[in-house]
Write a protein that holds these residues in place. Structure first.
Motif, PDB file in Angstrom:
ATOM      1  N   LEU B 262       0.827  -1.204   0.000  1.00 20.37           N
ATOM      2  CA  LEU B 262       0.000   0.000   0.000  1.00 20.37           C
ATOM      3  C   LEU B 262       0.864   1.258   0.000  1.00 20.37           C
ATOM      4  CD1 LEU B 262      -2.911   1.013   0.117  1.00 20.37           C
ATOM      5  CD2 LEU B 262      -2.771   0.915   2.624  1.00 20.37           C
ATOM      6  N   ARG B 312      -6.811   7.683  -2.392  1.00 22.07           N
ATOM      7  CA  ARG B 312      -7.404   7.142  -1.160  1.00 22.07           C
ATOM      8  C   ARG B 312      -8.930   7.215  -1.204  1.00 22.07           C
ATOM      9  NH1 ARG B 312      -3.006   6.547   2.524  1.00 22.07           N
ATOM     10  NH2 ARG B 312      -1.385   8.097   2.120  1.00 22.07           N
ATOM     11  N   ALA B 343      -6.570   1.868   3.296  1.00 22.55           N
ATOM     12  CA  ALA B 343      -5.835   3.050   2.841  1.00 22.55           C
ATOM     13  C   ALA B 343      -6.147   4.278   3.685  1.00 22.55           C
ATOM     14  CB  ALA B 343      -6.149   3.322   1.370  1.00 22.55           C
TER      15      ALA B 343
END
Lengths: 506, 506
Positions: B262, B312, B343
């Motif tokens: 991520l 995001r 996220a």
């Protein structure tokens, strides 16, 4: 000469100021070198317009720093001062560059630069269309501009000698000419003998298709085996392989073609030779000529020494073939002798310089040299170049180009306005043989070292006798000190006669 | 103002001369940019000594060109001349840089440069040994030098305002302070609510080990999907990701950690935002401020807009998760909602700025800002920094660092002498929200576009309203024109309250 302390101190201050100036010019040049490496190797394709402006700015800043009145004043003062030998050498080198750059009007430099920028696409198109006439007017213009350039640098000298000295300032043209004539006469005879021998060398050793990624791994093996210093270098690919950098960071590029494994190996070794020279320059000379390499012939002697005397030798293949087999199991059945023969086959029917072997290569150079000399002197008209070119190929190599694309249009150099550059390729090979012989004279026969993959002694000799001196000595001085005699083609001719005599059973 | 033609012509000539000078400075700066990219990305490790000298030479050439008397003379002439609006903007920007660089004595610049060069290893050692006292004398020295620096630039101004204006010249410190105080007050409250909610977001979506090469392929997919122009850019890795370049060549770097897929995706999107701004600058402005980006807050608004408002967002993960699954089949069972939650998790017990989420991030910035202000004004002694730091973490985030290494020694910036830099990180995020709201106001809700991987409309809006203007307008003018109102934190606070309110069910 100054001897009292006060005067010496003044000389020291003047020298320090001069050195700062020289270092500044050198740093700008090295920055430009990184920008050019970047352009060839990693720059995205549309980066060109900005890069062209950045390089042009750095080049004019460098020109202004070098040709400033202040530089001239410092040179004059220092030429009358009491300096160390090393300082004298730095002053000598900067004086030479200063005189040349101040003697040519900036407008002419810009006109040449503009004309060559436009010449490149014109040449490319002419080559693609096999149409010399499209390129002829540009070539005429460039010849004229280069004559004018030479006239500014030294109105009393042979203009071709002036142009040649741009690339090789310390070997005079007579010496170069004598060497090239000797190469021509003796190599033409040797190649004829080879041709007549009808010996059949093993040339299929490297035929096949070789994966690019595996070739890259093998190229890294080659560099490892030769002792390349990865902490100060790197390997990348470029369409036209080159090496560039400084003693702190000398990078190699190479290229891979699926059907030419041998070509990628020899090209990598060649570029290693250049980078290895750069890496041998003294760290503490960085920024002045003491830490810069000598000119093109000496540089080429280093690439050729490694490419030919090491990389095309029998013991090299005895050592390297097992390494190559690990990457390419299909080489299992190739013997070192076969690999050695494949790396040394003489192609007397080849028309293309960059594909030439160790012997015919020099005839390609001689032909360009003879044509260039007559073009610049005015004894040859541009319009007659193709015919003269083809005649000479027929005379020296027994093969006549059918098109100008594979004849006089094949090389890019004239479109760069580079007249006088080609000879340094041959002079470098000749010097390589002389240096190699001197190294063996000092160290003994190097065959066992090469067979063992042990290059420290050879490299140590080159470091001590060539690399570490930077530009401290002129080229003739450097050669004389390293080999004990003046520049000579004797060793090169001995080397090829012995090697090819045995290979072809002459 | 000049109106007769002869006078206009003289102004044109003067402007041309001025522009050449400005372009030259810009080209030297862009060349240095390539050298720095090279140093971070491809330079062999022992290349540093030569690179340091090359960069120092380019920096002093650039300084000399900018501060030359000739530049000052041209500026004065042009400030009285009849110029176009664009020309006026170029003169305004160069005047600002000229005034700053000529106001600070070169010896002070060199002392700061030397002190920061030595400060870096000292800070590194202090951090490694968790020993603030080793770093304290250096920090004291740097605070003192920077105060002196500010005094030279403007003896009548708040020294911290002068330092801040180095990074953000057109947003005044009062505005910045007001915004940061509002962020502090409202975010502390929001984070407390989140903490109290005890909601449990899905945060394991990206746990696992992810191969570096596959992460790189995915990073390329991310850039493809956002519309990165590969003909004018490239992707590489660097220990501290950055992006740099010009409108012709704007490169992205990122980094890969096996356990942080991520992080590599969001960092790549962040750097894309920076590069995408640079690529939107007008080609014909290259070489002058018209083709250069505005300052740090605007640049950061571009990276944050793409990282947070796009990368995001829920629709982004609806679109991107299938692409990610092609590279990493282990993500098969992760839903877009889970990816979105992962996220956006808020970590209120995290001590490290660079690992912070979208909310707590700003409290890290506020703490640095408050401490910097008091250090520079003299209200805080260097010796008291660790305690004040830890107290503030306890007050704003409810967590107290146990060591200075994870407290006030964590960031490199102070060892660079960069005081006044941190606020631009928060101001950029705030501006990102304002710009994104204005874009949606003009284009309508962008959710469907993002879900379809369709970024042309958003990017077109940014090109038209931000990128294409380069430095033609000051930052407040640019913001007002793009969004119809002055710089405000309203949109950022609305955005986070709505987004995190829903996520945590507040």
């Amino acid at each position: 000469m100054a001897t009292d302390p006060a005067q010496s101190e003044r000389a020291d201050d003047t020298y320090d100021e001069f050195e700062s100036r020289v270092e500044r010019i050198s740093n700008v040049g090295n920055a430009a070198g990184i920008l050019r490496w970047d352009q060839e190797v990693v720059m995205p394709e549309e980066g060109t317009p900005a890069r062209a402006q950045q390089l042009s700015t750095l080049s004019s800043i460098s020109h202004e720093l070098l040709t400033a009145d202040e530089t001239g004043k410092l040179l004059e003062e220092l030429e009358d001062a009491d300096l160390t030998d090393k300082q004298v050498a730095v002053v000598r080198e900067v004086r030479r560059r200063y005189d040349r750059e101040t003697s040519v009007p900036q407008e002419l430099v810009e006109e040449i630069s503009e004309t060559t920028a436009n010449a490149h696409p014109t040449w490319k198109e002419a080559k693609e269309n096999d149409d010399f006439e499209t390129f002829a007017p540009t070539l005429e213009k460039l010849v004229e501009l280069k004559r004018e350039y030479a006239e500014h640098v030294d109105p009393d000298a042979d203009p071709y000698a002036v142009l040649f000295s741009e690339y090789e300032p310390y070997l005079d043209l007579e010496t170069a000419e004598r060497v090239l004539e000797r190469l021509r006469d003796e190599l033409v005879a040797l190649i004829e003998e080879i041709d007549a021998s009808e010996s059949d060398l093993e040339t299929d050793a490297f035929s096949g298709e070789f994966d690019d990624d595996d070739q890259e791994t093998l190229a890294r093996d080659v560099l490892d085996s030769l002792g390349y210093d990865w902490d100060r270098g790197r390997l990348d690919t470029a369409p036209h392989p080159f090496s560039s950098g400084t003693q702190f960071d000398a990078r190699v590029t190479t290229r891979f073609e699926e059907d030419d494994l041998l070509g990628s190996i020899t090209s990598t070794i060649h570029e290693f030779g250049h980078a290895n020279y750069t890496l041998g320059l003294p760290d503490d000379g960085y920024g002045t000529p003491l830490g810069e390499s000598r000119d093109l012939s000496v540089h080429e002697s280093q690439s050729r020494l490694w490419e030919n005397h090491v990389g095309r030798s029998r013991p090299f293949w005895e050592q390297f073939l097992p390494i190559a087999r690990e990457r390419f199991p299909e080489l299992e059945d190739v013997t070192p002798e076969e690999a050695y023969e494949a790396a040394n086959q003489v192609y007397d029917d080849n028309l293309i310089r960059v594909e030439a072997d160790e012997l015919t290569y020099h005839l390609h150079i001689v032909i360009r040299f003879e044509i260039e000399r007559e073009l610049i002197s005015g004894d040859l008209e541009v319009a007659d170049v193709p015919e003269v070119w083809n005649d000479k190929y027929e005379e020296y190599l027994g093969v006549r180009p059918e098109t100008d694309a594979e004849g006089c249009l094949q090389d890019i150099h004239w479109s760069h306005g580079s007249f006088g550059y080609f000879p340094t390729y041959s002079l470098g090979s000749v010097l390589a043989a002389q240096l190699y012989a001197a190294a063996e004279d000092d160290l003994g026969d190097l065959t066992d070292d090469i067979r063992a993959g042990e290059f420290d002694a050879l490299n140590g000799w080159l470091r001590e006798n060539v690399h570490q001196h930077g530009c401290r000595y002129t080229t003739p001085e450097l050669i004389e000190q390293a080999t004990g005699e003046p520049f000579t083609a004797d060793y090169f001719l001995e080397y090829v006669e012995e090697k090819y005599g045995k290979l072809y059973g002459l």
